[in-house]
Design a protein around this motif. Sequence first.
Motif, PDB file in Angstrom:
ATOM      1  N   LEU A 170      -4.672   1.176   1.266  1.00  0.00           N
ATOM      2  CA  LEU A 170      -4.365   0.649   2.424  1.00  0.00           C
ATOM      3  C   LEU A 170      -2.667   0.957   2.792  1.00  0.00           C
ATOM      4  CD1 LEU A 170      -3.069  -2.733   2.264  1.00  0.00           C
ATOM      5  CD2 LEU A 170      -6.023  -2.755   1.896  1.00  0.00           C
ATOM      6  N   LEU A 171      -2.538   0.636   4.233  1.00  0.00           N
ATOM      7  CA  LEU A 171      -1.020   0.868   4.498  1.00  0.00           C
ATOM      8  C   LEU A 171      -0.973  -0.476   5.111  1.00  0.00           C
ATOM      9  CD1 LEU A 171       1.499   1.729   4.195  1.00  0.00           C
ATOM     10  CD2 LEU A 171       1.174   3.086   6.281  1.00  0.00           C
ATOM     11  N   ALA A 204      -2.876   5.323   6.578  1.00  0.00           N
ATOM     12  CA  ALA A 204      -2.490   5.094   5.175  1.00  0.00           C
ATOM     13  C   ALA A 204      -3.468   5.719   4.636  1.00  0.00           C
ATOM     14  CB  ALA A 204      -3.720   3.827   5.164  1.00  0.00           C
ATOM     15  N   GLY A 243       0.858  -1.063   0.463  1.00  0.00           N
ATOM     16  CA  GLY A 243      -0.131   0.065   0.326  1.00  0.00           C
ATOM     17  C   GLY A 243       1.072   1.429   0.349  1.00  0.00           C
ATOM     18  N   GLY A 298       1.350   5.811   2.606  1.00  0.00           N
ATOM     19  CA  GLY A 298       0.818   6.251   3.418  1.00  0.00           C
ATOM     20  C   GLY A 298       2.155   7.703   3.651  1.00  0.00           C
TER      21      GLY A 298
END
Length: 163
Positions: free
Chosen positions: A126-127, A121, A90, A92
């Motif tokens: 997402l992270l 994130a 992801g 972030g």
Amino acid sequence: MNQHDAQEISTNAPPVVRSFREKQDGYRWDAVSLLAYKPAGTHFKGITRQVLFGEAEDLACQLRYFEIEPGGHSTLERHEHVHAVMIVQGRGRVFIGEAVHAVAPFDLVYVPPLTWHQFRASDQDLLGFLCLVPCDRDRPVRPTAAEADTLRTHPTFGNFIRL
Ligand code: MN
């Protein structure tokens, strides 16, 4: 159940191999529980925790996997123990001390002792990250009301942090 499985269960030791499963709802592994990030609170958003290695393997450190959904964040906190982090999926940003850093897969993040930090994130992605900590560690501390006022009005990172 074959003999190998029976032996693993009877000794209460973790399996020597737990397969990775990339699921629709995030990264998961066989025999690894999806846990709440922390018991409860409004100082974090959309984050889960999985303990991959630790006491069960007779280690002095725990390796955890955290996943933050788009727009979510970890608690802004600090503590004496350090974090050794590798981003694994992801996008972030990470607030550490006095600065905000963009992070992407395989970046390494070190959080020094007693340093304010927060993982967020991106709004679109997402992270997910691995985080190594000592098993024997102090509890995280959140900012006092006075510290929070100072942090949220800071010209560099005040707009980034979530308290
Ligand atoms: Mn922390």
